[in-house]
Design a protein around this motif. Structure first.
Motif, short mmCIF file in Angstrom:
data_model
loop_
_atom_site.label_atom_id
_atom_site.label_comp_id
_atom_site.label_asym_id
_atom_site.label_seq_id
_atom_site.Cartn_x
_atom_site.Cartn_y
_atom_site.Cartn_z
N LEU A 78 3.97 1.84 25.90
CA LEU A 78 3.94 2.20 24.48
C LEU A 78 2.86 3.25 24.28
CD1 LEU A 78 4.81 1.73 21.53
CD2 LEU A 78 3.11 -0.12 21.43
N ARG A 79 3.24 4.41 23.78
CA ARG A 79 2.28 5.48 23.51
C ARG A 79 1.66 5.24 22.14
NH1 ARG A 79 -0.27 9.01 26.37
NH2 ARG A 79 -0.06 10.54 24.67
N PHE A 80 0.47 4.65 22.14
CA PHE A 80 -0.17 4.27 20.87
C PHE A 80 -0.54 5.49 20.01
CE2 PHE A 80 -0.61 0.43 23.32
CZ PHE A 80 -0.48 -0.57 22.37
N VAL A 81 -0.94 6.57 20.64
CA VAL A 81 -1.27 7.78 19.88
C VAL A 81 -0.05 8.27 19.09
CG1 VAL A 81 -1.87 10.23 20.08
CG2 VAL A 81 -3.17 8.52 21.36
N ASP A 82 1.12 8.19 19.71
CA ASP A 82 2.34 8.61 19.01
C ASP A 82 2.70 7.64 17.89
OD1 ASP A 82 2.52 10.76 20.70
OD2 ASP A 82 3.95 9.82 22.07
N VAL A 83 2.44 6.36 18.11
CA VAL A 83 2.70 5.37 17.06
C VAL A 83 1.84 5.65 15.83
CG1 VAL A 83 2.54 2.93 16.44
CG2 VAL A 83 3.44 3.58 18.68
N ILE A 84 0.56 5.90 16.05
CA ILE A 84 -0.33 6.19 14.92
C ILE A 84 0.05 7.51 14.26
CG2 ILE A 84 -2.72 6.52 14.20
CD1 ILE A 84 -1.96 3.66 15.12
N LYS A 85 0.45 8.49 15.03
CA LYS A 85 0.88 9.77 14.47
C LYS A 85 2.09 9.57 13.55
CE LYS A 85 2.29 14.44 15.82
NZ LYS A 85 2.58 15.36 16.97
N HIS A 86 3.02 8.74 13.98
CA HIS A 86 4.19 8.43 13.14
C HIS A 86 3.76 7.72 11.86
CE1 HIS A 86 8.21 7.34 11.96
NE2 HIS A 86 7.93 6.05 12.04
N TYR A 87 2.82 6.80 12.00
CA TYR A 87 2.31 6.09 10.82
C TYR A 87 1.67 7.07 9.83
CZ TYR A 87 -0.92 3.31 7.99
OH TYR A 87 -1.62 2.78 6.94
N ARG A 88 0.92 8.02 10.32
CA ARG A 88 0.27 9.00 9.45
C ARG A 88 1.31 9.81 8.66
NH1 ARG A 88 -4.24 6.62 8.88
NH2 ARG A 88 -5.72 6.74 10.62
N SER A 89 2.43 10.10 9.28
CA SER A 89 3.46 10.88 8.60
C SER A 89 4.08 10.12 7.42
CB SER A 89 4.56 11.28 9.59
OG SER A 89 5.34 10.15 9.97
N LEU A 90 3.90 8.80 7.41
CA LEU A 90 4.46 7.96 6.34
C LEU A 90 3.38 7.28 5.52
CD1 LEU A 90 7.23 6.28 8.52
CD2 LEU A 90 7.58 8.09 6.84
N GLU A 91 2.12 7.64 5.75
CA GLU A 91 1.00 6.94 5.14
C GLU A 91 1.07 6.94 3.61
OE1 GLU A 91 -3.86 6.71 5.77
OE2 GLU A 91 -2.71 8.41 6.54
N LYS A 92 1.47 8.05 3.02
CA LYS A 92 1.51 8.16 1.56
C LYS A 92 2.65 7.35 0.95
CE LYS A 92 -0.66 12.73 1.37
NZ LYS A 92 -0.53 14.14 0.93
N LYS A 93 3.60 6.92 1.78
CA LYS A 93 4.73 6.13 1.28
C LYS A 93 4.49 4.63 1.37
CE LYS A 93 8.19 9.61 2.58
NZ LYS A 93 9.45 9.86 3.34
N GLN A 94 3.33 4.24 1.89
CA GLN A 94 3.06 2.82 2.09
C GLN A 94 2.81 2.11 0.75
OE1 GLN A 94 3.34 1.39 5.35
NE2 GLN A 94 4.24 3.45 5.47
N LYS A 95 3.55 1.04 0.53
CA LYS A 95 3.39 0.22 -0.67
C LYS A 95 3.08 -1.21 -0.22
CE LYS A 95 6.57 3.07 -3.38
NZ LYS A 95 7.83 3.10 -4.15
N VAL A 96 1.91 -1.35 0.36
CA VAL A 96 1.51 -2.62 0.96
C VAL A 96 0.69 -3.44 -0.04
CG1 VAL A 96 0.20 -3.72 2.83
CG2 VAL A 96 1.55 -1.64 3.28
N ILE A 97 1.06 -4.69 -0.18
CA ILE A 97 0.33 -5.62 -1.05
C ILE A 97 -0.78 -6.27 -0.24
CG2 ILE A 97 0.51 -7.76 -2.39
CD1 ILE A 97 3.47 -7.00 -2.88
N VAL A 98 -1.96 -6.31 -0.82
CA VAL A 98 -3.12 -6.95 -0.17
C VAL A 98 -3.48 -8.19 -0.97
CG1 VAL A 98 -5.48 -6.66 0.66
CG2 VAL A 98 -3.93 -4.68 0.58
N ASN A 99 -3.27 -9.35 -0.38
CA ASN A 99 -3.54 -10.61 -1.07
C ASN A 99 -4.68 -11.35 -0.37
OD1 ASN A 99 -3.21 -12.95 -2.72
ND2 ASN A 99 -2.03 -13.90 -1.10
#
Length: 416
Positions: A200-221
């Motif tokens: 698993l290429r972790f750097v690529d995983v985080i890069k993909h996450y960054r491309s969607l970071e502004k779309k994250q609608k995560v609830i923190v409870n």
């Protein structure tokens, strides 16, 4: 889908099962011998690093890494041990998983639950990991930890039995998938326990996450409900035990899966549960990670602690995991004085009320004859359960901390 179940004939509860035998219990189903499988590290010394999850090989690899890198602090290890779970449990520790965590740092304990009500391209696990690092003002980025993972753990990790079971249950869909098939199929069979995991290429995983970071609608409870025992002891849980006191059970139609893991170093520790619902076998952006939804039944979590001692509990593998912890509290968990006492309570026989039809499941092979005789007096059908639920615990008594796993299920711990 949750079902609220009112039980008026009995004032207590507890819970679930992997297997229900076909026959009703009778007076001859009495206590059987249970092998004493070790479930926590001996209290003979104070280890530098403690790990717990379901993959023993990953612990061996990480302990070796720990010895070579004394410069890393607790939060570094929290981030790296969490990221490793993406490799060893890509089914339940995927970026799209729900992320529940208890963490103790700088003398304070916090509970956090990260999930999303939105279905597509939501990554609560990575969002939560970064959220915690920022909370504690850690300057290192997810990218830096991903780089460490790619450089320090190349082709070292092996599959565990839980991942093998998931792959076997979905082998037809995985074999036919053009992306996932090459990752998890060896010849004509799925990846087996102790076989090498796909890289698993972790750097690529985080890069993909960054491309969607502004779309994250995560609830923190972070909310927990306080309970008080009859003897006046208190604790906090993410399930409302007032419901169970009123014999109101929250019974799910399925048994949600989860990955439990944790790490302890010096006076800091964390214990976490990641889980997701997988309705369709699909990868995340071509990675060997399974896409899922984080809107799933949470693991039951309880915290019992004072200035000197603490007990954390995580309950899963159940259609109502809160019932297990409710009974554990009733048995005296909040008053436990040692790790051995907590371990004894976890090994205690469990029982569970189910509905449609109303019936009671009990681990008869862990029960005393008088317990079974009393239950046989109830006006409900009683069935035998081989093993009910899964409870892992973190304890801290007399300046010694330990993780305790449930001997009913797969689990591994290490202390060095």
């Amino acid at each position: 889908m949750l079902k609220v179940f009112f039980l008026l004939i009995f004032s207590s509860c507890s819970f679930f099962i992997d297997k229900i035998d076909s026959g009703l219990l009778n007076e001859k189903d009495y206590l059987k011998n249970i092998p004493e499988t070790p479930s926590f590290c001996p209290l003979v010394n104070k280890p530098k690093l403690q790990l717990v999850n379901t993959n023993s090989h990953s612990q061996e690899v990480y302990q070796e890494f720990f010895e070579k890198h004394p410069e890393f602090d607790f939060l570094d290890h929290f981030a790296l041990w969490t990221l490793i779970q993406l490799s060893v449990r890509p089914d339940q520790s995927s970026p799209s998983s729900r992320f529940q965590i208890l963490l103790r740092q700088n003398g304070d304990s916090i509970y956090l639950d990260f999930f999303s009500e939105t279905r597509e391209e939501q990554y609560p696990l990575l969002f939560g990991l970064e959220w915690i690092l920022k909370k504690y003002k850690k300057k290192a980025s997810l990218e830096s930890y991903a780089s460490i993972m790619d450089n320090q753990f190349p082709q070292k990790l092996k599959a565990g039995s839980n991942l093998e079971a998931f792959l076997l249950s979905n082998q037809i869909k995985i074999k036919d998938h053009p992306v996932l098939g090459p990752f998890f199929i060896r010849g004509t069979e799925v990846l087996k326990e102790n076989e090498r995991l796909p890289k698993l290429r972790f750097v690529d995983v985080i890069k993909h996450y960054r491309s969607l970071e502004k779309k994250q609608k995560v609830i923190v409870n972070s909310s927990l409900t306080t309970f008080t025992t009859e003897s006046g002891q208190q604790g906090r849980c993410n399930y409302d035990f007032n419901l169970y006191d009123s014999s109101i059970f929250l019974i799910d139609q399925i048994i949600p899966a989860a990955n439990l893991f944790g790490l302890a170093k010096d006076n800091s520790a964390f214990m976490a549960s990641t889980s997701q619902k997988i309705e369709k076998i699909e990868p995340i952006n071509g990675f060997p990670l399974f896409q899922g939804e984080s809107k799933v039944r949470s693991s039951a979590v309880c915290v019992i602690e004072n200035q000197e001692n603490r007990i954390w509990t995580f309950s899963n593998l159940s259609r109502d995991p809160g019932q297990h912890l409710f009974h554990l509290i009733r048995y005296g968990l909040a008053g436990a004085k040692s790790t051995a006492e907590v371990d004894k309570l976890i090994r205690h026989s469990r029982h569970l009320f189910l509905s449609d039809p109303v019936r009671l499941i009990i681990e008869s092979h862990r029960s005393r004859p008088d317990q079974i005789e009393n239950l046989l007096k109830l006006n409900v059908p009683i069935y035998n359960g081989e093993k009910l639920g899964n409870i892992w615990t973190y304890t801290h008594f007399n300046s010694q901390s330990r993780f305790i796993i449930d001997d009913r299920n797969t689990g591994s711990y290490s202390c060095k």
